[in-house]
Design an enzyme around this catalytic site. Structure first.
Site, PDB file in Angstrom:
ATOM      1  N   LYS A 138      26.021  33.408  37.935  1.00 42.35           N
ATOM      2  CA  LYS A 138      26.393  32.219  37.608  1.00 42.35           C
ATOM      3  C   LYS A 138      27.060  31.472  38.918  1.00 42.35           C
ATOM      4  O   LYS A 138      27.790  32.111  39.877  1.00 42.35           O
ATOM      5  CB  LYS A 138      27.818  32.689  37.046  1.00 42.35           C
ATOM      6  CG  LYS A 138      27.499  32.251  35.525  1.00 42.35           C
ATOM      7  CD  LYS A 138      28.738  32.919  34.501  1.00 42.35           C
ATOM      8  CE  LYS A 138      30.073  31.918  34.563  1.00 42.35           C
ATOM      9  NZ  LYS A 138      30.835  32.596  33.526  1.00 42.35           N
ATOM     10  N   LYS A 182      37.913  44.101  39.949  1.00 42.33           N
ATOM     11  CA  LYS A 182      38.954  43.457  41.090  1.00 42.33           C
ATOM     12  C   LYS A 182      39.435  44.421  41.877  1.00 42.33           C
ATOM     13  O   LYS A 182      39.786  44.146  43.148  1.00 42.33           O
ATOM     14  CB  LYS A 182      39.925  42.593  40.236  1.00 42.33           C
ATOM     15  CG  LYS A 182      39.502  41.106  39.792  1.00 42.33           C
ATOM     16  CD  LYS A 182      40.763  40.379  39.376  1.00 42.33           C
ATOM     17  CE  LYS A 182      40.130  38.903  39.128  1.00 42.33           C
ATOM     18  NZ  LYS A 182      41.075  38.077  38.460  1.00 42.33           N
ATOM     19  N   LYS A 195      33.009  30.115  42.839  1.00 36.37           N
ATOM     20  CA  LYS A 195      33.320  29.595  44.145  1.00 36.37           C
ATOM     21  C   LYS A 195      33.068  30.665  45.478  1.00 36.37           C
ATOM     22  O   LYS A 195      33.444  30.385  46.378  1.00 36.37           O
ATOM     23  CB  LYS A 195      35.027  29.157  44.008  1.00 36.37           C
ATOM     24  CG  LYS A 195      35.528  30.126  42.997  1.00 36.37           C
ATOM     25  CD  LYS A 195      36.907  29.383  42.276  1.00 36.37           C
ATOM     26  CE  LYS A 195      37.474  30.008  41.119  1.00 36.37           C
ATOM     27  NZ  LYS A 195      38.066  28.860  40.222  1.00 36.37           N
TER      28      LYS A 195
END
Ligand code: TRP
Length: 326
Positions: free
Chosen positions: A192, A111, A195
């Site tokens: 996967k 992140k 969003k």
């Protein structure tokens, strides 16, 4: 009955991967677990958010979880920031985990690369997550592999705390979510479903209209050998369709493969099965979106119940560590 806790961030729309991979199992497990589900808005602000949007997404997510069948009579559903003990124990956990441990968290490293602003909260995030879990004497935390490291850190922190200050916390365990489908992106089936996918066509949202669902499945990427076979390594696209159809109809995906000789019918059946799963959820969601006061009420009751449990554990931890009782 195991005590189960899971947290879900109010970021982005729920997609089929969340539904079939996690939420469906949460609903199924309500009967034999004592389940606690927390919408982790305090975790969401580790990366700056648009304020109006965050509140709106929190309410929308709560509505959607209720619509998916998380019955507030049979589980505890609440918003993290409504229960101040999370922030309070979060601080204690920040003082229990080490800088070195937090530095090794792979999610932070990922992140951090992508964030314009790396807040201190983004770094200490796993300490708050540990507090979430420990506040409810949680035994099991059913989350994906990407969260395993955080759960292990939580367990290590709880052990360390117990060793230093006496038995205070129940040691939680990461549990593999019950046989949820691993739903992959329809356009890039080796990733996967998420969003934040490159192409929105690869992600089926729980709120997608039937036409959109059908279109996305029809355009799903497969392969050119024309054989319907369950084989994640060499046939990720077809395998993904079989997994989704299997999860939507509660059938073994490998066995489903034998019923198809072409990709076209597999895609349409898959779309239809998904549409059938989504239909009642969308209907209930529309009702709840029309009645936000009712959702707020449910969340308020959830927060009150959560707070009374969390207060007991926080008090135990505060006394153990030597904070003067009020
Ligand atoms: N970190 C989790 C995620 O990103 C969300 C989360 C916060 C969580 N607190 C939790 C998950 C406690 C399980 C238990 O998905």
């Amino acid at each position: 009955m195991a005590r189960v806790f899971s947290g879900i961030q109010p970021t982005g729309d729920l997609h089929l991967g969340n539904l079939l991979g996690a939420i469906t199992n949460w609903v199924r497990d309500l009967d034999h677990d004592e389940a606690i589900y927390c919408i982790v808005d305090s975790h969401a602000i580790t990366i700056p958010k648009d304020p109006g949007e965050l509140a709106e997404r929190t309410l929308a997510l709560a509505s959607l979880l209720l619509a998916c069948g998380l019955d507030p009579e049979r589980c505890l559903l609440f918003v993290q920031s409504h229960v101040p003990q999370h922030a309070q124990l979060g601080w204690i956990m920040e003082c229990t985990v080490s800088f070195g441990e937090l530095s090794r968290m792979t999610q932070f490293k990922d992140k951090r690369e992508r964030a314009d602003f790396v807040s201190a909260g983004l770094f200490t995030y796993p300490a708050l997550q540990a507090a979430d879990i420990l506040l409810y004497d949680t035994e099991k935390v059913p989350v994906g592999d990407d969260q395993k490291q955080h759960i292990e850190l939580c367990r290590d922190a709880a052990e360390r705390f117990n060793r230093r200050y006496g038995d205070t916390f129940v040691l939680p365990q990461h549990s593999i979510p019950t046989a949820g489908a691993r739903v992959m992106d329809l356009q890039e089936p080796s990733n996967k479903m998420s969003k934040s996918a490159a192409s929105p066509q690869g992600t089926v949202l729980v709120t997608d209209a039937p036409e959109a669902v059908l279109r996305k499945f029809k355009r799903a990427v497969t392969d050119s050998d024309g054989e319907v076979r369950y084989d994640p390594a060499t046939k990720p696209g077809v395998t993904n369709l079989l997994s989704i159809l299997g999860a939507a109809t509660r059938t073994d995906p490998a066995a489903l493969a034998e019923r198809y000789s072409q990709y076209g019918p597999l895609k349409t059946d898959c779309a239809e099965a998904v549409i059938a799963v989504l239909e009642p959820i969308q209907a209930r969601y529309a009702e709840l979106r029309d009645d936000p006061a009712e959702v707020q009420r449910v969340l308020r009751v959830g927060a009150e119940r959560a707070e009374s449990q969390a207060a007991t554990v926080l008090d135990r931890a505060q006394r153990a560590i030597g904070l003067l009782p009020r």
